[in-house]
Design a protein around this motif. Structure first.
Motif, PDB file in Angstrom:
ATOM      1  N   GLY A  42    -101.723  34.363 -54.447  1.00  0.00           N
ATOM      2  CA  GLY A  42    -100.881  34.389 -55.638  1.00  0.00           C
ATOM      3  C   GLY A  42    -101.394  33.573 -56.805  1.00  0.00           C
ATOM      4  O   GLY A  42    -100.640  33.317 -57.752  1.00  0.00           O
ATOM      5  N   ALA A  43    -102.666  33.211 -56.785  1.00  0.00           N
ATOM      6  CA  ALA A  43    -103.213  32.348 -57.836  1.00  0.00           C
ATOM      7  C   ALA A  43    -104.415  33.004 -58.502  1.00  0.00           C
ATOM      8  O   ALA A  43    -104.886  34.061 -58.077  1.00  0.00           O
ATOM      9  CB  ALA A  43    -103.617  31.009 -57.242  1.00  0.00           C
ATOM     10  N   GLY A  44    -104.909  32.356 -59.543  1.00  0.00           N
ATOM     11  CA  GLY A  44    -106.125  32.821 -60.190  1.00  0.00           C
ATOM     12  C   GLY A  44    -107.354  32.380 -59.417  1.00  0.00           C
ATOM     13  O   GLY A  44    -107.256  31.796 -58.339  1.00  0.00           O
ATOM     14  N   LEU A  45    -108.512  32.690 -59.962  1.00  0.00           N
ATOM     15  CA  LEU A  45    -109.773  32.323 -59.318  1.00  0.00           C
ATOM     16  C   LEU A  45    -110.239  30.966 -59.836  1.00  0.00           C
ATOM     17  O   LEU A  45    -110.052  30.645 -61.015  1.00  0.00           O
ATOM     18  CB  LEU A  45    -110.861  33.364 -59.628  1.00  0.00           C
ATOM     19  CG  LEU A  45    -110.886  34.625 -58.780  1.00  0.00           C
ATOM     20  CD1 LEU A  45    -109.682  35.495 -59.023  1.00  0.00           C
ATOM     21  CD2 LEU A  45    -112.182  35.394 -59.047  1.00  0.00           C
ATOM     22  N   ILE A  70    -109.455  33.983 -50.467  1.00  0.00           N
ATOM     23  CA  ILE A  70    -110.407  35.064 -50.740  1.00  0.00           C
ATOM     24  C   ILE A  70    -111.564  34.460 -51.534  1.00  0.00           C
ATOM     25  O   ILE A  70    -111.350  33.730 -52.506  1.00  0.00           O
ATOM     26  CB  ILE A  70    -109.754  36.206 -51.540  1.00  0.00           C
ATOM     27  CG1 ILE A  70    -108.554  36.776 -50.781  1.00  0.00           C
ATOM     28  CG2 ILE A  70    -110.777  37.309 -51.811  1.00  0.00           C
ATOM     29  CD1 ILE A  70    -107.797  37.849 -51.553  1.00  0.00           C
ATOM     30  N   PHE A  93    -101.927  42.996 -60.020  1.00  0.00           N
ATOM     31  CA  PHE A  93    -102.008  41.585 -60.397  1.00  0.00           C
ATOM     32  C   PHE A  93    -103.008  41.493 -61.543  1.00  0.00           C
ATOM     33  O   PHE A  93    -104.136  41.967 -61.425  1.00  0.00           O
ATOM     34  CB  PHE A  93    -102.471  40.781 -59.179  1.00  0.00           C
ATOM     35  CG  PHE A  93    -102.378  39.293 -59.335  1.00  0.00           C
ATOM     36  CD1 PHE A  93    -103.467  38.486 -59.070  1.00  0.00           C
ATOM     37  CD2 PHE A  93    -101.186  38.688 -59.707  1.00  0.00           C
ATOM     38  CE1 PHE A  93    -103.381  37.105 -59.179  1.00  0.00           C
ATOM     39  CE2 PHE A  93    -101.086  37.313 -59.831  1.00  0.00           C
ATOM     40  CZ  PHE A  93    -102.197  36.518 -59.564  1.00  0.00           C
ATOM     41  N   PHE A 112    -114.952  35.263 -53.744  1.00  0.00           N
ATOM     42  CA  PHE A 112    -115.616  36.301 -54.526  1.00  0.00           C
ATOM     43  C   PHE A 112    -117.023  35.865 -54.894  1.00  0.00           C
ATOM     44  O   PHE A 112    -117.240  34.749 -55.380  1.00  0.00           O
ATOM     45  CB  PHE A 112    -114.856  36.586 -55.820  1.00  0.00           C
ATOM     46  CG  PHE A 112    -113.550  37.294 -55.632  1.00  0.00           C
ATOM     47  CD1 PHE A 112    -112.375  36.584 -55.495  1.00  0.00           C
ATOM     48  CD2 PHE A 112    -113.502  38.677 -55.585  1.00  0.00           C
ATOM     49  CE1 PHE A 112    -111.159  37.231 -55.318  1.00  0.00           C
ATOM     50  CE2 PHE A 112    -112.295  39.343 -55.412  1.00  0.00           C
ATOM     51  CZ  PHE A 112    -111.119  38.618 -55.274  1.00  0.00           C
ATOM     52  N   TYR A 125    -116.520  32.221 -56.351  1.00  0.00           N
ATOM     53  CA  TYR A 125    -115.180  31.847 -56.774  1.00  0.00           C
ATOM     54  C   TYR A 125    -114.256  31.904 -55.561  1.00  0.00           C
ATOM     55  O   TYR A 125    -114.457  32.703 -54.652  1.00  0.00           O
ATOM     56  CB  TYR A 125    -114.635  32.823 -57.833  1.00  0.00           C
ATOM     57  CG  TYR A 125    -115.136  32.571 -59.231  1.00  0.00           C
ATOM     58  CD1 TYR A 125    -116.361  33.080 -59.657  1.00  0.00           C
ATOM     59  CD2 TYR A 125    -114.377  31.840 -60.138  1.00  0.00           C
ATOM     60  CE1 TYR A 125    -116.805  32.850 -60.954  1.00  0.00           C
ATOM     61  CE2 TYR A 125    -114.818  31.616 -61.439  1.00  0.00           C
ATOM     62  CZ  TYR A 125    -116.041  32.123 -61.830  1.00  0.00           C
ATOM     63  OH  TYR A 125    -116.480  31.896 -63.109  1.00  0.00           O
ATOM     64  N   GLN A 177    -110.078  32.231 -54.415  1.00  0.00           N
ATOM     65  CA  GLN A 177    -108.737  32.597 -54.851  1.00  0.00           C
ATOM     66  C   GLN A 177    -107.745  32.329 -53.731  1.00  0.00           C
ATOM     67  O   GLN A 177    -107.820  32.954 -52.678  1.00  0.00           O
ATOM     68  CB  GLN A 177    -108.663  34.065 -55.270  1.00  0.00           C
ATOM     69  CG  GLN A 177    -107.288  34.455 -55.828  1.00  0.00           C
ATOM     70  CD  GLN A 177    -107.193  35.918 -56.192  1.00  0.00           C
ATOM     71  OE1 GLN A 177    -107.797  36.766 -55.541  1.00  0.00           O
ATOM     72  NE2 GLN A 177    -106.433  36.234 -57.230  1.00  0.00           N
ATOM     73  N   PHE A 220    -110.000  30.889 -65.155  1.00  0.00           N
ATOM     74  CA  PHE A 220    -108.952  31.883 -64.978  1.00  0.00           C
ATOM     75  C   PHE A 220    -107.562  31.277 -65.125  1.00  0.00           C
ATOM     76  O   PHE A 220    -107.328  30.104 -64.786  1.00  0.00           O
ATOM     77  CB  PHE A 220    -109.052  32.518 -63.586  1.00  0.00           C
ATOM     78  CG  PHE A 220    -110.142  33.535 -63.460  1.00  0.00           C
ATOM     79  CD1 PHE A 220    -111.440  33.146 -63.190  1.00  0.00           C
ATOM     80  CD2 PHE A 220    -109.856  34.888 -63.604  1.00  0.00           C
ATOM     81  CE1 PHE A 220    -112.450  34.091 -63.072  1.00  0.00           C
ATOM     82  CE2 PHE A 220    -110.854  35.843 -63.491  1.00  0.00           C
ATOM     83  CZ  PHE A 220    -112.163  35.436 -63.230  1.00  0.00           C
ATOM     84  N   GLY A 221    -106.639  32.122 -65.594  1.00  0.00           N
ATOM     85  CA  GLY A 221    -105.232  31.778 -65.536  1.00  0.00           C
ATOM     86  C   GLY A 221    -104.687  32.027 -64.141  1.00  0.00           C
ATOM     87  O   GLY A 221    -105.396  32.491 -63.250  1.00  0.00           O
ATOM     88  N   ALA A 222    -103.391  31.744 -63.948  1.00  0.00           N
ATOM     89  CA  ALA A 222    -102.765  31.868 -62.629  1.00  0.00           C
ATOM     90  C   ALA A 222    -102.344  33.299 -62.323  1.00  0.00           C
ATOM     91  O   ALA A 222    -101.948  33.591 -61.195  1.00  0.00           O
ATOM     92  CB  ALA A 222    -101.567  30.944 -62.535  1.00  0.00           C
ATOM     93  N   LEU A 254    -105.188  39.291 -64.301  1.00  0.00           N
ATOM     94  CA  LEU A 254    -105.786  37.983 -64.500  1.00  0.00           C
ATOM     95  C   LEU A 254    -106.453  37.907 -65.863  1.00  0.00           C
ATOM     96  O   LEU A 254    -107.224  38.786 -66.238  1.00  0.00           O
ATOM     97  CB  LEU A 254    -106.824  37.704 -63.416  1.00  0.00           C
ATOM     98  CG  LEU A 254    -106.265  37.398 -62.028  1.00  0.00           C
ATOM     99  CD1 LEU A 254    -107.323  37.614 -60.960  1.00  0.00           C
ATOM    100  CD2 LEU A 254    -105.735  35.982 -61.983  1.00  0.00           C
TER     101      LEU A 254
END
Lengths: 117, 117
Positions: free
Chosen positions: A40-43, A86, B88, A88, A35, A37, B108-110, B90
């Motif tokens: 400031g966002a989701g994966l 990032i 944070f 994962f 994944y 990222q 995932f969401g933001a 998620l």
């Protein structure tokens, strides 16, 4: 100990290849995932590989799996500044003692990739 | 477009207050998850739900509560009992209901960033 381990940082120059490594401990892992990222966002899912495969390629991304050594890598060819993020590694298994009927994912701590222009 | 919506994006809480983070998905996914992310710690599972009106604790459920009254919604309440809630958060969902075959691909969401003042 940790189920999934990754180095925390990687820096590369734009245009070079990046290789992000991951090791895991569960020999019954069935699927392994990468994944991404952004700040400031989701994966977002990049790719995944089934445990009976040893390689998967998708455009600039190549995933290599060494099941014997429980080692997974993600190679990004021609790395761009937009690849800075990032990354994962995650795995699922179906060991009864992990309560894994859900196919739960176990994540590593993430590798911060920095691409220098 | 289908996806997961988390709100609010940023939230500030005074010590001793409960706060609720919203997570809504229109992907028709059965399973939903809440993760907490701290710098360098990766993702830690708080709660997950495989089906409406059912949910299970993850690895760090203490100080948190959830409900799953509708398939689309999985709100997380951070209670005053959570000693270090700044993080944070998620939310994720997946179509896979049970393990045994197939990859468990999470969407995932933001994310929601909670800060305790």
């Amino acid at each position: 100990g940790e189920d999934v381990e990754q180095s925390l940082f990687l820096s590369v120059r734009e245009g070079d290849s990046s290789v992000i490594n991951c090791t895991y401990t569960d020999s019954s892992s069935t699927y392994l995932y990468w994944y991404k990222q952004e700040p400031g966002a989701g994966l977002q899912l990049l790719t995944y590989i089934f445990s009976n495969m040893d390689m998967k390629q998708d455009q600039r991304l190549t995933v290599l799996l060494n099941k014997k050594d429980k080692h997974l890598s993600l190679r990004i060819a021609d790395t761009q500044t937009g690849d800075s993020a990032i990354y994962f590694c995650a795995e699922t298994s179906h060991r009864a003692d992990r309560g894994s009927t859900l196919g739960r994912l176990y994540f590593g701590r993430g590798t911060q990739l920095t691409v220098w222009p | 477009d289908g996806g997961i919506t988390q709100s609010p994006k940023y939230l500030f809480r005074k010590e001793g207050q409960n706060v609720t983070l919203s997570c809504e998905q229109n992907l028709n996914h059965d399973a939903m998850y809440w993760y907490r992310q701290d710098p360098g710690q990766g993702l830690r599972l708080i709660y997950y739900s495989q089906i409406v009106n059912d949910f299970q604790k993850g690895d760090i459920a203490e100080g948190y509560s959830v409900s799953r009254e509708k398939k689309e919604s999985f709100p997380l309440t951070v209670t005053s009992a959570q000693k270090n809630p700044t993080a944070f958060y998620l939310c994720a969902s997946s179509a896979k209901f049970q393990g045994g075959s197939g990859a468990n691909v999470l969407t995932f969401g933001a994310g929601s960033r909670l800060t305790v003042l």
